[in-house]
Write an enzyme that holds these catalytic residues in place. Structure first.
Site, PDB file in Angstrom:
ATOM      1  N   LYS A   1      79.373  87.442  43.928  1.00 34.41           N
ATOM      2  CA  LYS A   1      79.403  86.300  43.005  1.00 34.41           C
ATOM      3  C   LYS A   1      79.386  86.744  41.550  1.00 34.41           C
ATOM      4  O   LYS A   1      78.587  87.590  41.161  1.00 34.41           O
ATOM      5  CB  LYS A   1      78.203  85.395  43.281  1.00 34.41           C
ATOM      6  CG  LYS A   1      78.225  84.101  42.505  1.00 34.41           C
ATOM      7  CD  LYS A   1      77.433  83.040  43.209  1.00 34.41           C
ATOM      8  CE  LYS A   1      77.446  81.718  42.483  1.00 34.41           C
ATOM      9  NZ  LYS A   1      78.747  81.168  42.207  1.00 34.41           N
TER      10      LYS A   1
ATOM     11  N   ALA B   1      73.215  91.888  40.243  1.00 35.48           N
ATOM     12  CA  ALA B   1      73.817  93.104  40.814  1.00 35.48           C
ATOM     13  C   ALA B   1      75.330  93.127  40.601  1.00 35.48           C
ATOM     14  O   ALA B   1      75.903  94.183  40.290  1.00 35.48           O
ATOM     15  CB  ALA B   1      73.482  93.218  42.300  1.00 35.48           C
ATOM     16  N   CYS B   2      75.981  91.992  40.732  1.00 32.41           N
ATOM     17  CA  CYS B   2      77.443  91.944  40.566  1.00 32.41           C
ATOM     18  C   CYS B   2      77.832  92.238  39.122  1.00 32.41           C
ATOM     19  O   CYS B   2      78.833  92.908  38.857  1.00 32.41           O
ATOM     20  CB  CYS B   2      77.979  90.586  41.002  1.00 32.41           C
ATOM     21  SG  CYS B   2      77.675  90.253  42.762  1.00 32.41           S
ATOM     22  N   THR B   3      77.035  91.753  38.179  1.00 31.79           N
ATOM     23  CA  THR B   3      77.287  92.031  36.770  1.00 31.79           C
ATOM     24  C   THR B   3      77.082  93.515  36.488  1.00 31.79           C
ATOM     25  O   THR B   3      77.932  94.150  35.843  1.00 31.79           O
ATOM     26  CB  THR B   3      76.359  91.177  35.884  1.00 31.79           C
ATOM     27  OG1 THR B   3      76.631  89.798  36.154  1.00 31.79           O
ATOM     28  CG2 THR B   3      76.575  91.470  34.411  1.00 31.79           C
TER      29      THR B   3
ATOM     30  N   SER C   1      80.067  95.475  37.934  1.00 33.91           N
ATOM     31  CA  SER C   1      81.304  95.294  37.169  1.00 33.91           C
ATOM     32  C   SER C   1      81.225  95.988  35.803  1.00 33.91           C
ATOM     33  O   SER C   1      82.208  96.576  35.354  1.00 33.91           O
ATOM     34  CB  SER C   1      81.607  93.808  37.006  1.00 33.91           C
ATOM     35  OG  SER C   1      81.919  93.246  38.268  1.00 33.91           O
TER      36      SER C   1
END
EC number: 1.11.1.24
Length: 160
Positions: A45, A50-52, A55
């Site tokens: 998401k 964690a995704c930020t 990326s």
């Protein structure tokens, strides 16, 4: 209802084809990367911790990947609009594909049952695939832990 992924890719398998809309408009397909190694990282998401972090880590190393001739693509089930906002907010340089129908996640075997706090649900299992210039899966990271992951992927990709 989206089906669960029963596919399990293995090293040496042909990378499943894809054609998806991407941030900034336009689309992205596997054929766009023909003849060069490609890192595809699936994340659950946009704009979650964690995704930020993941990326931003790939963006920070993007010049090194580029210098080595390796392309990077992030994929999540979020919309193009969500991706555009995510890219602007965090100054990301990695193209992000929108897999709202989960077709790519299913094809790559990352749309699976997950559980948190005793609740089970369907979602993207954070995973990364290194696809060789020949279009074959060269390396798979399943259930990725974000810390140090982009560096590990870069090191593996440089060995191709």
């Amino acid at each position: 209802m989206t089906e669960v992924s029963t596919i399990q890719l293995n090293l040496g398998d042909k990378a499943p084809d894809f054609h998806l809309p991407r941030d900034g408009g336009g689309d992205v397909r596997l054929a766009d990367f023909a003849g060069k190694p490609l890192v595809v990282y699936f994340y659950p998401k946009d704009d979650t911790t964690a995704c930020t972090t993941e990326s931003i880590s790939f963006t920070a190393l993007a010049p090194e990947f580029h210098k080595a001739g390796i392309a990077i693509l992030g994929v999540s089930p979020d919309s193009v609009k969500s991706h555009d906002k995510f890219v602007r907010k965090h100054a990301l340089s990695i193209p992000l594909a929108s897999d709202e129908e989960k077709t790519m996640a299913i094809a790559y075997g990352v749309w699976r049952e997950k559980s948190m706090y005793g609740r089970t649900y369907m979602g993207v299992v954070r995973s990364t695939f290194l696809i060789g210039a020949d279009g074959l899966i060269a390396r798979i990271w399943d259930k990725v832990k974000v810390a140090g992951h982009a560096e590990d992927v870069l090191a593996a990709a440089k060995e191709l």
